[in-house]
Design a protein around this motif. Structure first.
Motif, PDB file in Angstrom:
ATOM      1  N   LYS A  85       0.901  -1.282   0.050  1.00 58.62           N
ATOM      2  CA  LYS A  85       0.117   0.087  -0.031  1.00 58.62           C
ATOM      3  C   LYS A  85       0.728   1.311   0.046  1.00 58.62           C
ATOM      4  O   LYS A  85       1.946   1.249   0.558  1.00 58.62           O
ATOM      5  CB  LYS A  85      -0.902  -0.284   1.277  1.00 58.62           C
ATOM      6  N   LYS A  86       0.452   2.315  -0.789  1.00 59.80           N
ATOM      7  CA  LYS A  86       1.163   3.589  -0.776  1.00 59.80           C
ATOM      8  C   LYS A  86       0.035   4.650  -0.349  1.00 59.80           C
ATOM      9  O   LYS A  86      -1.030   4.705  -1.321  1.00 59.80           O
ATOM     10  CB  LYS A  86       1.810   3.801  -2.286  1.00 59.80           C
ATOM     11  N   VAL A  87       0.483   5.638   0.344  1.00 62.03           N
ATOM     12  CA  VAL A  87      -0.450   6.683   0.497  1.00 62.03           C
ATOM     13  C   VAL A  87       0.258   8.053   0.114  1.00 62.03           C
ATOM     14  O   VAL A  87       1.431   8.242   0.451  1.00 62.03           O
ATOM     15  CB  VAL A  87      -0.774   7.042   2.140  1.00 62.03           C
ATOM     16  N   LEU A  88      -0.449   8.752  -0.860  1.00 56.55           N
ATOM     17  CA  LEU A  88       0.187  10.045  -1.336  1.00 56.55           C
ATOM     18  C   LEU A  88      -0.952  11.159  -1.281  1.00 56.55           C
ATOM     19  O   LEU A  88      -2.047  10.742  -0.861  1.00 56.55           O
ATOM     20  CB  LEU A  88       0.462   9.868  -2.740  1.00 56.55           C
ATOM     21  N   LEU A  89      -0.321  12.374  -1.082  1.00 60.97           N
ATOM     22  CA  LEU A  89      -0.926  13.537  -0.761  1.00 60.97           C
ATOM     23  C   LEU A  89      -0.991  14.319  -2.019  1.00 60.97           C
ATOM     24  O   LEU A  89       0.151  14.450  -2.714  1.00 60.97           O
ATOM     25  CB  LEU A  89      -0.153  14.316   0.589  1.00 60.97           C
ATOM     26  N   LEU A  90      -2.346  14.743  -2.506  1.00 58.32           N
ATOM     27  CA  LEU A  90      -2.438  15.467  -3.614  1.00 58.32           C
ATOM     28  C   LEU A  90      -2.711  17.011  -3.176  1.00 58.32           C
ATOM     29  O   LEU A  90      -3.595  17.354  -3.221  1.00 58.32           O
ATOM     30  CB  LEU A  90      -3.467  14.909  -4.599  1.00 58.32           C
ATOM     31  N   MET A  91      -1.661  17.591  -3.093  1.00 58.41           N
ATOM     32  CA  MET A  91      -1.636  19.114  -2.584  1.00 58.41           C
ATOM     33  C   MET A  91      -1.999  19.738  -3.793  1.00 58.41           C
ATOM     34  O   MET A  91      -1.450  19.995  -4.870  1.00 58.41           O
ATOM     35  CB  MET A  91      -0.258  19.519  -1.830  1.00 58.41           C
ATOM     36  N   GLY A  92      -3.086  20.690  -3.279  1.00 58.82           N
ATOM     37  CA  GLY A  92      -3.655  21.744  -4.538  1.00 58.82           C
ATOM     38  C   GLY A  92      -4.751  21.288  -5.174  1.00 58.82           C
ATOM     39  O   GLY A  92      -5.213  21.769  -6.200  1.00 58.82           O
ATOM     40  N   LEU A  93      -5.063  19.795  -4.723  1.00 63.15           N
ATOM     41  CA  LEU A  93      -6.288  19.173  -5.511  1.00 63.15           C
ATOM     42  C   LEU A  93      -7.488  20.182  -4.745  1.00 63.15           C
ATOM     43  O   LEU A  93      -7.951  19.751  -3.547  1.00 63.15           O
ATOM     44  CB  LEU A  93      -6.441  17.721  -5.438  1.00 63.15           C
TER      45      LEU A  93
END
Length: 786
Positions: A85-93
């Protein structure tokens, strides 16, 4: 608890429930194992080990037992997950529609097990079957995200927090150049509107103003068209305002773009505010731990602390890890975890939970769980990942948004072309304008932004009330509860059993009968066994026990110093063909027989929780059709509790498999849309919890099995929290449907008004951006606790 540590093993391929029971009963006999529980549903063996120094030897013996009983079973450490599992943050979404597109396209990548984009937390969770595939998937995901939303920054969540000193707070700051252009564009628009200039000067001022205000929108639309992403809000606003310029409506074209950009700014502000409010709601993560090393105290990240370490918690600080108080006493506020407003007193020997706040005294704690396994970590993980299980309403809105915009664009095209051909006196520019109004209204942002926020707020609010809901699908399902089925012991009753009478037959005295019972119950963790051992008050020499057999739903058979001891219920006596005396006393009766001769019985009583009466009354007031109790206890005991609580039905003398069978019969009685809830302690009731539409575990913080088996975890022992959970679910649903009806209603009205020529683009922009802002602000109400 000393050096006790918990260990969990996954038994892949275990498909025999009877073998699972055998594994549990044999593992618990290993020297150094305090307790063992085999959860057949999740195939997890949970062990409590007395001395961590003997861990390797105990694991070796455990695996030997499993291999002997079930040679085909593959044993692995629970911490080693098969799914990467990988958790990414989509900053600016900031675009809910784009979040849906990203999720849809990423789920089509080969090798993906699942992808969830949580717009409320800007989190992207990718699951794959192997680490090798995950690396490739992330690379492909980056390309897709940049194609759909080029301005989004993709950040690995693991890199955002690295201990208390390296903790970085990522702030999204507004682009000052963009803001300046917006202000200058607004000023030029106002000048052109107020002062009278020649036509050419007016056109020039409006054009410059339009480019300054809407340049970013036009660039985004152009880039997206090149990438094949046509139907988004940038394209719609670009076409609508271009169309306004084409038919000579210059002021309106600029005004619409300006209103859209200002509305977008306030929309982002509202969304970010709601995100921060939810984050503040769950601000229970401790930043550091004070570890005692010899005579020194070192401030470290909670992740660095090991089981057995000694930590010091000063007044006003958060307790960073679960543990046992070894020195000092204090008042502890656990309201952020359990929703209990009154602090409780803790002293030496008491368990404390991470995330609680130490109010007044300095306490020294021995850590019993690593941070990843601690209460605070599990709560945060459950709440943060609750939106990965989307409610049916969310899934419907996502699908709806996918088809809604292209459909409205197609209608707009027909609206611009067909009426001028068939209606006398109709001009193309007149109907083009109406079509452009249609386009402005068609963006589904109000729905795709506010609905996930509403559910996320509801889950967050429930957790602050002491009700952990594992997904917004379960939160929505709580709206349709028709039948509530309770376990008795530890759920409706306190589960604190006490020996109230010892009745002997023949020459044996009470102390001898109690001793026989204590030997029989010495390996059991059942509340009844604990009460007998407590009444005995002496140490049990387990070396004297030559054999031990737990007979499920009946009792226990042991051999001690050549004597066969039977301790259990009437079914055990009947099974072993022992002549015994029936007892009419209210309470749990444990019959004792030695060498096939009946010696008497022990009466053990339990008390109904004060909160249970209130809980049943509240549930009935909510309109729950049927409230039932299932128990393995005797009929007389079950009926007494049922009468005291005013339950609709009670079924007693049930074995574990009979509880499942009875639950299935009750399930057949409800309507197609109705839901059946089972409420139990989460340990002995795992199969029933798993079978119910919604499984609710009581007092789940102390039980890892409860958190795994249940869909909802009540973090206290109060049955009335079920009412709280249902009320929050109903309130959340009400807010979500308010937003759906309001958003679609306003859009529908303006679509009709636009088609008939009564609505201008000004009203159309309100129907788009204004409605979104109102819907987002309304969604924020879901997180408030009443």
């Amino acid at each position: 608890m000393g050096n006790h540590i918990k260990k969990e093993l996954i038994l892949e391929g275990l498909d025999c429930a009877n073998c699972a029971t055998k594994i549990e009963s044999q593992v618990v006999l290993i020297e150094g194992v305090a307790s063992a529980y085999m959860n057949f549903i999740t195939k997890t063996l949970s062990m409590e080990i007395i001395d961590k120094d003997k861990l390797d030897d105990i694991l070796k013996q455990t695996k030997a037992i499993i291999n002997k009983l079930e040679p085909h079973v593959n044993v692995s450490d629970k911490s080693i997950s098969k799914i990467e599992k990988k958790v990414l943050l989509l900053m600016g979404l900031s675009c809910g529609n784009c979040a849906s597109k990203i999720e849809r396209e990423l789920n089509n990548i080969s090798g993906v097990k699942s992808v969830v984009v949580d717009f409320a937390t800007k989190k992207l969770v990718i699951e794959a079957n192997s680490s090798y595939e995950l690396v490739r998937i992330i690379e492909e995901a980056n390309v897709i995200i940049k194609r759909i939303e080029p301005d989004v920054k993709i950040i690995d969540k693991e890199n955002t927090v690295e201990g208390h000193e390296k903790k970085k707070v990522i702030k999204e700051q507004g682009n000052s150049i963009e803001l300046t252009m917006l202000i200058i564009g607004s000023i030029l628009f106002t000048i052109a509107l107020v002062y009278k200039f020649s036509f050419k000067v007016e056109v020039l001022l409006y054009t410059i103003s339009y480019l300054l205000v809407g340049g970013k929108v036009l660039l985004k639309a152009g880039r997206n068209i090149l990438r094949g992403q046509i139907f988004d809000e940038n394209f719609l606003m670009g076409i609508a305002t271009f169309g306004a310029f084409a038919i000579g409506e210059f002021p309106e074209g600029v005004a619409v773009m300006l209103f859209y950009r200002v509305g977008e700014f306030f929309q982002n502000l509202a969304v970010n505010r709601s995100r921060k409010s939810i984050a503040a709601l769950m601000d229970i993560r401790p930043d550091y731990a004070n570890v005692k090393i010899d005579d020194n105290i070192k401030k470290v990240s909670p992740e660095e602390v090991k089981v057995g370490d000694i930590i010091i918690v000063k007044p006003g600080e958060k307790i960073p890890l679960d543990g046992t108080v070894v020195e000092g006493s204090s008042m502890v506020d656990a309201s952020a975890l359990t929703g209990e407003s009154i602090p409780r007193e803790v002293e030496i020997g008491n368990q404390v939970l991470s995330g609680s706040i130490n109010k007044n005294g300095l306490i020294v704690i021995e850590v019993t769980k690593e941070f990843g396994e601690s209460t605070v970590s599990k709560i945060l993980d459950l709440v943060e990942n609750a939106n990965s299980r989307k409610a049916p309403t969310e899934n419907f809105i996502t699908k709806f948004a996918r088809y809604y915009t292209p459909a409205v664009v197609a209608i707009a095209a027909l609206l611009a072309v067909i009426p001028p051909l068939f209606i006398n006196g109709a001009t193309f520019s007149q109907w083009l304008y109406r079509a452009l109004v249609f386009l402005v209204i068609s963006c589904p942002c109000a729905l795709v932004v506010s609905i996930p926020l509403g559910f996320f707020g509801g889950v967050g609010g429930a957790s602050r009330s002491g009700v952990l809901v594992k997904g917004s699908n379960y939160l929505e399902a709580l709206n349709n509860v028709e039948t509530v089925v309770f376990d008795k012991t530890g759920t409706l009753t306190k589960g604190v059993f006490k020996v109230t009478e010892i009745k002997t037959i023949g020459e044996v005295d009470q102390s001898t009968l109690l001793e026989y019972a204590a030997f029989a119950e010495s390996y059991s963790n059942h509340p009844i066994a604990i009460s007998i051992l407590k009444a005995y008050e002496k140490e049990i020499n387990r070396d004297l026990i030559e054999s031990y057999e737990e007979i499920s739903g009946h009792g226990i058979k042991v051999e001690v110093k050549g004597k066969e001891i039977l301790a259990g219920n009437t079914k055990l006596m009947q099974k072993e063909q022992i002549t015994f005396n029936e007892s009419e006393e209210v309470g749990t009766i444990v019959h004792i027989a030695v060498n096939r001769s009946y010696l008497g019985y022990i009466v053990i009583s339990d008390e109904v929780k004060e909160d249970s009466v209130r809980a049943i009354k509240l549930l009935k007031n909510l309109g729950i059709k049927k409230i039932v109790m299932l128990t393995g206890d005797r009929k007389s005991v079950g009926e007494k509790v049922a009468k005291q609580l005013d339950l609709d039905e009670v079924y007693a003398d049930l074995l574990p498999h009979e509880k499942v069978e009875r639950l299935e019969l009750l399930d057949n009685e409800k309507t197609a849309k109705g839901k059946l809830v089972f409420v139990g302690d989460g340990i002995n009731d795992a199969p029933v919890l798993a079978r119910a539409d919604i499984g609710i575990a009581m007092g789940g913080l102390g039980s890892d099995a409860a958190i795994e088996a249940a869909d909802v975890v009540i973090m206290t022992d109060e049955p009335s929290k079920i009412y709280t959970g249902i009320k929050i679910a109903k309130r959340t649903k009400k807010i979500v449907w308010q937003n759906i009806i309001f958003s679609l209603g306003v859009k529908l009205i303006f679509l009709v008004l636009g088609a008939l020529g009564y609505a201008t683009m000004w009203e159309a922009v309100f129907a788009d951006v204004g409605v979104t802002i109102i819907a987002v602000l309304n969604a924020m109400r879901a997180m408030k606790i009443e």
